[in-house]
Each structure stands twice: as C-alpha cells, then as structure tokens.
Design a protein around this motif. Structure first.
Motif, PDB file in Angstrom:
ATOM      1  N   VAL A 212     -19.244  64.004  -2.984  1.00  0.00           N
ATOM      2  CA  VAL A 212     -20.081  63.441  -4.055  1.00  0.00           C
ATOM      3  C   VAL A 212     -21.567  63.666  -3.821  1.00  0.00           C
ATOM      4  CG1 VAL A 212     -18.349  61.709  -4.615  1.00  0.00           C
ATOM      5  CG2 VAL A 212     -20.157  61.132  -2.995  1.00  0.00           C
ATOM      6  N   GLY A 213     -21.915  64.314  -2.711  1.00  0.00           N
ATOM      7  CA  GLY A 213     -23.322  64.652  -2.475  1.00  0.00           C
ATOM      8  C   GLY A 213     -24.151  63.551  -1.864  1.00  0.00           C
ATOM      9  N   VAL A 214     -23.506  62.579  -1.221  1.00  0.00           N
ATOM     10  CA  VAL A 214     -24.236  61.499  -0.553  1.00  0.00           C
ATOM     11  C   VAL A 214     -24.609  61.949   0.856  1.00  0.00           C
ATOM     12  CG1 VAL A 214     -24.032  59.177   0.413  1.00  0.00           C
ATOM     13  CG2 VAL A 214     -23.195  59.644  -1.891  1.00  0.00           C
ATOM     14  N   ARG A 215     -25.853  61.730   1.235  1.00  0.00           N
ATOM     15  CA  ARG A 215     -26.340  62.167   2.541  1.00  0.00           C
ATOM     16  C   ARG A 215     -26.260  61.031   3.559  1.00  0.00           C
ATOM     17  NH1 ARG A 215     -31.852  65.375   0.557  1.00  0.00           N
ATOM     18  NH2 ARG A 215     -30.812  66.750  -0.926  1.00  0.00           N
ATOM     19  N   SER A 216     -26.126  61.405   4.823  1.00  0.00           N
ATOM     20  CA  SER A 216     -26.083  60.405   5.887  1.00  0.00           C
ATOM     21  C   SER A 216     -26.409  61.067   7.213  1.00  0.00           C
ATOM     22  CB  SER A 216     -24.696  59.757   5.976  1.00  0.00           C
ATOM     23  OG  SER A 216     -23.742  60.651   6.526  1.00  0.00           O
TER      24      SER A 216
END
Length: 305
Positions: A212-216
């Motif tokens: 989903v394109g969430v960064r971490s």
C-alpha cells in the motif's frame, strides 16, 4: 457489524473488556483498551522523569495522574490515527478489522469519542504547574502530524519517538518547575528507545506496508534491522547514562542501568526479522523494560537529591 478482535494478533480482548456491553466494545477497541502495551509505553517516560528528578516519593500522586493521562491520551491518539488512516487500514490485513475501517463505529461517533478522551486529558493537565502544562500542550502539534509521517518519510518511527517520549519533559517540569540538561538527555535517550521498539513492531507489517506504499524504518533497514535496532538502543543507553551522571556523578549510578541494558541486548539478540510473532513479543517486552528503567531512575533520583 462488530469486528472480530481475535483476527488482530496483538489484541488482548479478555478480562474487563469482555464485561462491557456489546455496544461499548467497538469504542474500547478503537481506543486500543484491549492493547495496554501502548499506554504503558506512553506512561513510562513520564514516570522515569518524575523518579530521576527526585519526585517519586514526595510527588507520587503525579505518577498516578500520568498513568490516567497516558491511558486517556493514548486512546485519543489511536482514535485520531484511525480517523486519518481509515482508508489505508482497509487495505492492510492486520488493520482492516479496526472499528472505523470495518464500519463498527461511524466517523461522527469517533470524533465524539475523541473529544471525550481529550476531556479526561484536560483534567490531568490541570494538575500540572503552568510550565509543565505548557510543555504538555506543545506536544499537540507533533501528535496531530504523526499519522501523516508514514506517507512522507521512511522514518515515522522517529516522529513517534518525539511524541511518545514527550512525557519525560512534562514529568521533569512537573516536579521541578524547570527543564535542566539531565531532563533533556533523558528525553533524547527515550526517543531512540522508541525508534528501536517501534521498528521491531513495524516488522509485522512489512509486506502489507510495501503493497500500500506505507513507509517505515523496518522497510528502510531491511536485512540490517537487527544492527539498526541495536544502534538505536545503544544511543538510548548512552544518553540515559549521561542524564544519570548529571544527576549523580558516580559510577554506581551508571550500574543502575545494567538491568535495562541487558534486557535490550536480549531483545536484539533474539529478534527474528521474518517472524511476526517473535517481533510482537520483543515489542511487548518493552513494558517490562520500562519497569527496569523506572527502578534505575528511582534509585538514582532518590539518592541524589
């Protein structure tokens, strides 16, 4: 239709939560009352500051107020986060059953619940001196911006560190009415501790986050996540050691950090990057790490003032 909390790996849907009326349970889940680890992690830095600044005995009431405030404001933060992330949450397996994402709680009701939790936080705020209250209020901008960080930076865990460590500043100011270098060092060390444990937590979502394109930080570090977490924990211990030394310049004061240091070493040594259950257990163990750190702060703070 209510969500099934058993689908969520880190829920603790048992005990008092099961005694709530069915209509109230989605609101308790929305505030993450089923996952007390969150408010423990928000509470500990404030308790550490109260203890290290010498107020654990005379101002024991502050510790209880901070506990209440941590429960309420962590709940408020979760509600706000879910309001902002409701569309993203529907796309991630671990979060699609959250009350807002699943439709168990309406958006309007979520805003009302957020307001109620903030009123409890206001009651706690009124127990502080004006300087400490001002510092507490200054955190609201950081809190409001946090849910958007995962969209614009690979290091939302660093922003969470700023937020979840803030109670250290408030706690010290609440006891002494000022904010000396020792208090700032305690805060700085806690930021790195939060980055470390939240990187561990983010390992559970690496695959879904990529979709989903969430960064971490967990995605950014990749195969280097274990040495990365080790580095964050080492920085935390170094800054905490400096804070202890300013409070009590004695090698014995630094020895008080040994149990906390050993616990963090255990976390890193036994961490398995590809095992979500392992990561969750190591993350949760930071509740116990917080107790070890509180004991160290209590010993140093009560023998130095």
């Amino acid at each position: 239709m209510a969500s099934d909390p058993n689908i969520v790996p880190d829920t603790e849907h048992r005990g008092l939560l099961r005694l709530l009326p069915a209509a109230a349970r989605p609101y308790a889940l929305l505030a993450r009352f089923d996952r007390p680890i969150g408010w423990w992690l928000l509470f500990w830095p404030g308790a550490w500051a109260i203890a290290l600044s010498g107020g654990a005995v005379d101002r024991w009431d502050l510790i209880l107020w901070f506990l209440l405030g941590s429960i309420a404001m962590r709940g408020a933060g979760c509600v706000y986060n879910d309001i902002v992330d409701r569309d993203l949450d529907r796309q991630v397996a671990r979060t699609r059953t959250r009350p807002l994402a699943s439709g168990a709680v309406s958006l309007k009701a979520a805003w009302a619940w957020l307001g109620a939790l903030c009123l409890i936080g206001l009651v706690v705020l009124l127990q502080l001196n004006p300087f400490a209250a001002g510092i507490a209020l200054a955190s609201l901008l950081l809190v409001a911006a946090y849910p958007f960080m995962k969209r614009i930076t690979w290091w939302p865990q660093a922003w969470l560190g700023l937020v979840f460590s803030w109670a250290a500043l408030v706690g010290w100011a609440a006891v002494t009415g000022d904010l000396p270098p020792a208090g700032l060092l305690l805060y700085g060390g806690t930021i790195f501790w939060v980055i470390g444990y939240d990187t561990i937590y983010a390992l559970q979502d690496v695959e879904d986050d990529a979709l989903v394109g969430v960064r971490s930080s967990a995605r950014r570090l990749g195969a280097a996540v274990r040495p990365g977490v080790a580095a964050f924990y080492l920085l935390a211990l170094a800054l905490w050691g400096a804070a202890f030394w300013l409070v009590r310049p004695d090698p014995l004061a630094l020895l008080a950090l040994a149990p906390m240091a050993l616990h963090l070493v255990w976390q890193v040594a036994t961490l398995h990057r590809a095992d979500g259950a392992n990561a969750l257990a190591r993350f949760r163990s930071n509740r116990d790490a917080g107790l070890l750190m509180f004991a160290a702060c209590f010993v140093v703070g009560t023998t130095a003032f």
